[in-house]
Enzyme design. Structure first.
Site, short mmCIF file in Angstrom:
data_model
loop_
_atom_site.label_atom_id
_atom_site.label_comp_id
_atom_site.label_asym_id
_atom_site.label_seq_id
_atom_site.Cartn_x
_atom_site.Cartn_y
_atom_site.Cartn_z
N GLY A 9 -3.95 -15.20 10.26
CA GLY A 9 -3.21 -15.47 11.50
C GLY A 9 -1.82 -16.03 11.22
N PRO A 13 7.86 -14.03 7.14
CG PRO A 13 9.64 -15.54 7.02
CD PRO A 13 8.18 -15.40 6.68
CG LEU A 15 14.47 -9.11 3.35
CD1 LEU A 15 15.32 -7.89 3.77
CD2 LEU A 15 15.38 -10.27 3.01
N GLY A 16 12.01 -11.34 2.01
CA GLY A 16 12.09 -12.60 1.26
C GLY A 16 13.04 -12.47 0.09
N GLY A 18 13.56 -12.46 -3.76
CA GLY A 18 12.90 -12.34 -5.06
C GLY A 18 13.59 -13.22 -6.07
CG ASP A 43 7.68 -13.37 -4.59
OD1 ASP A 43 6.57 -13.32 -4.03
OD2 ASP A 43 7.86 -13.07 -5.79
CE1 TYR A 48 8.27 -13.27 -11.97
CE2 TYR A 48 8.82 -14.24 -9.85
CZ TYR A 48 8.19 -13.26 -10.59
OH TYR A 48 7.50 -12.27 -9.94
CE LYS A 77 4.64 -13.05 -7.30
NZ LYS A 77 6.03 -13.44 -7.56
CG HIS A 110 2.27 -12.83 -11.77
ND1 HIS A 110 3.27 -13.71 -12.04
CD2 HIS A 110 2.89 -11.66 -11.49
CE1 HIS A 110 4.45 -13.11 -11.92
NE2 HIS A 110 4.23 -11.86 -11.60
#
Ligand code: A2P
Length: 317
Positions: A9, A13, A15-16, A18, A43, A48, A77, A110
């Site tokens: 629920g 958004p 578009l995020g 990266g 994200d 990273y 992740k 991931h």
């Protein structure tokens, strides 16, 4: 910005931002610029190696009143070295500390690939753990426990083949909310989208622009580029928009989440503006004809000598 509902629920958004390949030093400014421009979805992933810097930028933006935590969607992740059930919560807690938040909106496995604890990228065969020695369902149970503890609101996966996703759905108590996969006109994954639509699982498109800044070691010598494909250029000219905006509008037109990476203020704004663009049916069909089953990110870096993993086993192809 438009949002999609997850199976809990909650709404995220479409578009995020990266952050893969966004170097420490560059990502702090990019996150600040992005939040100021209106991004409300970031994200992340510990692999990273930039979560502390993202956390600093987010904390400062919240303190300055640019955004509230409740209005910001944060995904991260679980790296491949923390799939043993007892490792999952500590890994999530490290990410929470680095991002300087109490809970995540979405936490994803991931890769369906296991390593020994502390191994970022294996170099020796004894740094891997075979899939047969640790069922993904056991890792998933530990993620479910993190939801119960309030450490993340939603859980899902990345880089799961249809077969692995189906198996997980059959074993799960909490159904996966998301599969984040590589998706762009050269890799359209229609069967995956159909299954996820039917099951109420959202799909996030990573590398929606073709991931041109991947490290050279991950690139093949003859790989195609997306941003300069003649069909993409023609549709961009027709609408007076950029090729990147065409690719993002195409992903949104397929009802997938898109997470373009940029550390450049102008391109950040350009990509955000794509959330309001709609391609016509002919554009969607013309781009639909570009599929060639091509992966930029094929997981070959997990299949070195002595690895129990092969590309065909990772993708079940
Ligand atoms: P930069 O960060 O300098 O903007 P993907 O999201 O598919 O991994 O692609 C990321 C790559 O695309 C990065 O090299 C990024 O560079 C570049 N990029 C991001 N937005 C745009 C854009 N609007 N036009 C062209 N290239 C872009």
């Amino acid at each position: 910005m438009q949002t999609y509902a997850l199976n809990s629920g909650d709404r995220l958004p479409v578009l995020g931002l990266g952050t893969w390949k966004a170097a420490p030093g560059a990502v702090y400014g990019a996150v600040k610029d992005a939040l100021t421009a209106g991004y409300r979805h970031i994200d992340c992933a510990p692999i990273y190696q930039n979560e502390p810097e993202i956390g600093q930028a987010v904390a400062e933006a919240i303190a300055a009143g640019v955004v509230s935590r409740a209005d910001l969607w944060l995904t991260s992740k679980l790296w491949n070295d923390a799939h043993a059930p007892e490792q999952v919560q500590p890994a999530l807690e490290k990410t929470l500390a680095d991002l300087r938040v109490d809970s995540l909106d979405l936490y994803l496995i991931h890769w369906p690939v296991h390593f020994k604890p502390g191994v970022m990228f294996p170099r020796r065969s004894d740094e891997y753990v075979a899939l047969d020695d640790l069922p993904i369902s056991a890792t998933w149970k530990a993620l479910e426990a993190c939801v119960a503890k309030g450490l993340t609101r939603n859980i899902g996966v990345c880089n799961f083949s249809l077969k692995k996703l189906q198996a997980l759905c059959n074993a799960a108590t909490i159904q996966p909310a998301m599969n984040q996969i590589e998706l762009h006109p050269y890799l359209q994954q229609e069967a995956m989208l159909a299954f996820c639509r039917e099951r109420g699982i959202l799909v996030t498109a990573y590398s929606p622009l073709g991931s041109g800044d991947r490290p050279t070691g991950m690139k093949k010598s003859d790989e195609p580029t997306l941003l300069d494909h003649p069909v993409i250029l023609r549709i961009a000219a027709k609408h007076g928009i950029t090729p990147a905006q065409v690719l993002l509008a195409w992903g949104l037109g397929r009802k997938t989440v898109v997470i373009p990476k940029s550390v450049n203020p102008e391109r950040l704004r350009q990509n955000l503006a794509a959330a309001d663009l709609v391609l016509d049916a002919q554009d969607m069909a013309d781009i639909g004809a570009l599929d060639r089953g091509y992966r930029f990110v094929d997981g070959a870096f997990f299949t070195g000598s002595g690895s129990p993993y092969t590309l065909s086993a990772i993708w079940d192809e």
